[in-house]
Design an enzyme around this catalytic site. Structure first.
Site: not given
Ligand code: TGC
Ligand code: FAD
Length: 390
Positions: A142, A285, A369, A372-373
């Site tokens: 992958g 808040q 695509e 993240h790593d």
């Protein structure tokens, strides 16, 4: 329902041309009219809504930057980005279909194909008469596609293709697949495989909790005879598929802004109307902090994407710059989706609102695509010169 507005906190519209805004608004109107009303049911039913294919072609989502002589829209990179943004405001799965068709199927045929291949495939892909898929990922390869085992042998008048690809968007209904495979010397080439070729099957992957309105599946090749004319002749090596990914990742860096905007719009509207403890929750808040941080992060992401688009238009964007934008913007969107979902309380988990669907979709977008790593390590390599992959 009252459908989305578009936050533009830093007047980014002033940096767009009239043409950009016309293209963006046409895509936005189409998404409102033809995608938003049907997409929740499609996702719940885990069915890609094929009825939207002609509309996608009409707004220029298939090959926005492919020259008009091949049926593309001949637009610039910022227009491409804006179209992806508007589509993903509707659903990341629909944007996936457009990304794959444009950047992963039309792009390699345009860039690496010969004139005959361009003329044969591109006009039909631009109208959506033919739909394409892109086979790089394999069950055992992958993040590291260089290790792929799918291969082809030269049999004189044709190639014999064997192997399997997994997690392939659009595979269950694709007419053509751009497939990456090794030759006898281990060199990676792109081949156009057509539905109907003997030994080629495309089973669907079921039970996804993410991108449910997008069809995902396998590409299986058992002694498939591929005509020699279907090999893309003008580029080989891993750099060929990675070049396609650069274009798709760029589009994703814009696309996810659309998903984030939709979550923000929805949460803002809800917070102004929902009353607890005698006041709208927007008056508390803690809820303001969430909303203020969301619009700040969306604005930063818009500026990153726009600058990257300018660099792409000038042919100057590097792969590492694209990785940074893909990683940052997807992370921005998924965090906004998670916060926005909480702001809706129990209502946030239902299909009455789009947020939970966006949140689940973005779990795929942060993985495909390049995860993240992986994108972080690409930045790490670029700034240190040290390769953490080897
Ligand atoms: P490495 O040795 O670094 O590079 C091999 C060759 O490729 C060149 N290159 C690039 N060329 C163009 N664009 C890029 N982004 C490039 N990155 C590298 C490089 O110069 C070299 O060329 P040459 O001529 O010297 O051979 O390769 P590596 O094996 O170390 O791998 C690097 C790594 C980890 C960054 C790469 O393998 C990677 O990006 N992995 C992630 C895999 C991935 O993103 N898969 C996506 C599959 S498609 C998909 O997910 C579609 S989702 C559907 C949708 O889009 O909606
Ligand atoms: P792996 O590579 O096994 O990674 C598992 C984990 O290990 C990840 O967290 C990863 O970041 C981490 N990891 C891996 N290597 C390293 C390292 N060197 N250092 C640190 N951490 C590391 N592919 C296609 O070719 N075409 C498509 O159309 C397509 N569509 C997709 C659609 C969907 C819905 C999904 C989910 C995926 C799709 N993909 C497609 C595949 C996608 O690109 C891969 O899932 C992705 O590249 C990651 O590969 P993997 O799933 O094998 O995870």
């Amino acid at each position: 329902p009252d459908l989305f507005e578009a936050p533009d906190y830093y007047n980014i519209d002033d940096l767009l041309t009239e043409e950009h805004k016309l293209i963006r608004d046409a895509a936005r109107d189409w998404v409102k009219r033809d995608v938003s009303p049907i997409i929740e049911e499609a996702a719940q039913d885990a069915k890609f809504p094929k009825s939207i294919i002609p509309g996608l072609a009409e707004i220029g989502a298939f090959g926005p930057y492919i020259p008009e002589e091949y049926g593309g829209a001949g637009l610039d990179q910022i227009s491409y980005g804006l179209i992806m943004q508007e589509i993903e405001r509707g659903d990341s799965g629909v944007r996936s279909t457009a990304s794959v068709q444009s950047s992963l199927v039309m792009y390699p045929i345009w860039k690496y194909g010969n004139e005959e291949q361009r003329k044969k495939y591109l006009p039909k892909l631009a109208t959506g008469e033919w739909m394409g898929s892109f086979g790089l990922t394999e069950p055992d390869h992958g993040s590291n596609p260089a290790g792929m085992v799918t291969n082809f042998k030269d049999k004189g008048d044709h190639y014999l293709l064997n192997g399997a690809k997994l997690w392939i968007s659009n595979s269950p209904f694709c007419d053509v697949a751009v497939v990456w495979a090794k030759n006898e010397e281990g060199r990676i080439h792109g081949l156009v495989v057509e539905r109907g070729m003997e030994g080629f099957t495309t089973p669907e992957t079921h039970n996804k909790w993410s991108l449910r309105a997008s069809a995902t599946g396998e590409l299986i090749f058992q002694d498939v005879k591929v005509p020699k004319g279907n090999l893309l002749p003008n580029k080989s090596g891993l750099g060929a598929p990675l070049g396609c990914l650069d274009s798709a990742r760029y589009g994703i860096s814009w696309g996810v802004i659309g998903a984030a905007m939709d979550c923000y719009d929805t949460a803002l509207r809800y917070a102004k109307e929902r009353v607890q403890f005698g006041k709208p929750i927007a008056a508390f808040q803690l809820q303001q902090k969430k909303l203020a941080e969301m619009i700040t992060e969306i604005t930063k992401a818009q500026l990153l994407a726009l600058r990257l688009g300018q660099l792409k238009n000038e042919g100057k964007a590097t792969s590492a710059q694209i990785s940074m934008a893909k990683r940052n913007n997807v992370d921005m969107a998924i965090k906004i989706a998670r916060e926005a979902r909480q702001m809706l309380g129990g209502m946030g988990i239902t299909g009455e609102y789009s947020i939970m669907r966006h949140m689940m979709n973005l779990e795929s977008v942060i993985t495909y695509e390049g995860t993240h790593d992986i994108h972080l390590l690409i930045t790490g390599l670029d700034i240190t010169g040290e390769n953490a992959f080897k």
